[in-house]
Write a protein that holds these residues in place. Structure first.
Motif, PDB file in Angstrom:
ATOM      1  N   UNK A   1      -5.642   5.085  11.020  1.00 24.86           N
ATOM      2  CA  UNK A   1      -5.609   3.738  10.873  1.00 24.86           C
ATOM      3  C   UNK A   1      -6.337   3.397   9.648  1.00 24.86           C
ATOM      4  N   UNK A   2      -5.922   2.707   8.654  1.00 28.96           N
ATOM      5  CA  UNK A   2      -6.612   1.983   7.764  1.00 28.96           C
ATOM      6  C   UNK A   2      -6.930   0.695   7.879  1.00 28.96           C
ATOM      7  N   UNK A   3      -8.209   0.228   7.828  1.00 30.10           N
ATOM      8  CA  UNK A   3      -8.627  -1.070   8.268  1.00 30.10           C
ATOM      9  C   UNK A   3      -8.292  -1.974   7.166  1.00 30.10           C
ATOM     10  N   UNK A   4      -8.361  -3.416   7.503  1.00 34.24           N
ATOM     11  CA  UNK A   4      -8.036  -4.140   6.538  1.00 34.24           C
ATOM     12  C   UNK A   4      -9.168  -4.611   5.389  1.00 34.24           C
ATOM     13  N   UNK A   5     -10.507  -4.133   5.802  1.00 32.53           N
ATOM     14  CA  UNK A   5     -11.819  -4.229   4.967  1.00 32.53           C
ATOM     15  C   UNK A   5     -12.022  -2.903   4.257  1.00 32.53           C
ATOM     16  N   UNK A   6     -11.130  -1.938   4.345  1.00 35.05           N
ATOM     17  CA  UNK A   6     -11.331  -0.685   3.395  1.00 35.05           C
ATOM     18  C   UNK A   6     -10.784  -0.849   2.043  1.00 35.05           C
ATOM     19  N   UNK A   7     -11.407  -0.424   1.214  1.00 33.26           N
ATOM     20  CA  UNK A   7     -10.833  -0.413  -0.230  1.00 33.26           C
ATOM     21  C   UNK A   7     -11.048   0.917  -0.962  1.00 33.26           C
ATOM     22  N   UNK A   8     -11.433   1.907  -0.121  1.00 37.01           N
ATOM     23  CA  UNK A   8     -11.435   3.018  -1.022  1.00 37.01           C
ATOM     24  C   UNK A   8      -9.873   3.817  -1.021  1.00 37.01           C
ATOM     25  N   UNK A   9      -9.710   4.904  -1.733  1.00 38.65           N
ATOM     26  CA  UNK A   9      -8.408   5.669  -1.896  1.00 38.65           C
ATOM     27  C   UNK A   9      -7.782   5.996  -0.549  1.00 38.65           C
ATOM     28  N   UNK A  10      -6.665   5.989  -0.260  1.00 36.88           N
ATOM     29  CA  UNK A  10      -5.971   6.277   0.748  1.00 36.88           C
ATOM     30  C   UNK A  10      -5.643   7.792   0.789  1.00 36.88           C
TER      31      UNK A  10
ATOM     32  N   UNK B   1       2.958  -0.751   8.236  1.00 33.41           N
ATOM     33  CA  UNK B   1       1.981  -2.235   8.427  1.00 33.41           C
ATOM     34  C   UNK B   1       2.231  -2.841   9.646  1.00 33.41           C
ATOM     35  N   UNK B   2       1.028  -2.709  10.474  1.00 37.91           N
ATOM     36  CA  UNK B   2       1.268  -3.430  11.901  1.00 37.91           C
ATOM     37  C   UNK B   2      -0.041  -4.419  12.166  1.00 37.91           C
ATOM     38  N   UNK B   3       0.247  -5.558  12.692  1.00 42.46           N
ATOM     39  CA  UNK B   3      -0.619  -6.600  13.253  1.00 42.46           C
ATOM     40  C   UNK B   3      -1.596  -6.109  14.158  1.00 42.46           C
TER      41      UNK B   3
ATOM     42  N   UNK C   1      -4.138  -7.086  10.139  1.00 42.66           N
ATOM     43  CA  UNK C   1      -3.211  -6.186   9.868  1.00 42.66           C
ATOM     44  C   UNK C   1      -3.971  -4.767   9.629  1.00 42.66           C
ATOM     45  N   UNK C   2      -3.397  -3.664   9.659  1.00 45.57           N
ATOM     46  CA  UNK C   2      -3.599  -2.289   9.558  1.00 45.57           C
ATOM     47  C   UNK C   2      -2.535  -1.720   8.994  1.00 45.57           C
ATOM     48  N   UNK C   3      -2.842  -0.563   8.278  1.00 42.79           N
ATOM     49  CA  UNK C   3      -1.872   0.732   7.914  1.00 42.79           C
ATOM     50  C   UNK C   3      -2.114   1.541   8.676  1.00 42.79           C
TER      51      UNK C   3
END
Length: 142
Positions: A79-88, A113-115, A55-57
């Motif tokens: 795009x926010x990738x699934x492996x990103x853990x920083x602040x939005x 949120x999208x596949x 998924x992505x945001x």
């Protein structure tokens, strides 16, 4: 989806209606911030997502801010990738002709949120033919 919140409001984002595709996210600011006409700024939200793999945001502009004040996203859609853990953080731009004030807690963007799929690339010499072919950018007359 897991979420970590450091905002003073402590509010989990919510879908505003039952049919909403996206949820709004809010600014996390110590003080009001003036986004000048023609200016750009990266606005923090105090939100951290753990997006499931596959998924992505997608961070998108809010239509009300866009039409009433000319406020959009610098990159159109982020795009926010699934492996990103920083602040939005939201890269806002003021396309309007007046300064725009952002207050702590203001809804500044929406997230969908999208596949997503990753593909494997196969290099070839020739691509398959289609009716459209290489026609683009107004090739249908519009």
């Amino acid at each position: 989806m897991k979420i970590k919140i450091i905002s003073r409001s402590g509010r989990i984002p919510a879908y505003e209606t039952g049919g909403a595709a996206g949820f709004d996210i809010r600014a996390l600011l110590e003080h009001d911030f003036v986004l000048p006409a023609g200016g750009r700024a990266l606005v923090p939200t105090g939100l951290y997502f753990e997006i499931p793999e596959g998924f992505e945001a997608q961070v998108r502009a809010r239509s009300g801010l866009a039409i009433r004040h000319g406020i959009g996203l610098v990159n159109g859609v982020g795009t926010v990738d699934s492996d990103y853990r920083g602040e939005i953080c939201v890269p806002l731009i003021n396309w309007g002709d007046r300064d725009f004030v952002i207050h702590d807690g203001d809804r500044i963007a929406q997230v969908v949120i999208s596949r997503v799929e990753q593909v494997e690339f196969e290099e070839v010499e020739v691509l398959s033919d289609t009716r459209r072919g290489g026609g683009g950018f107004g090739h249908t007359g519009v």
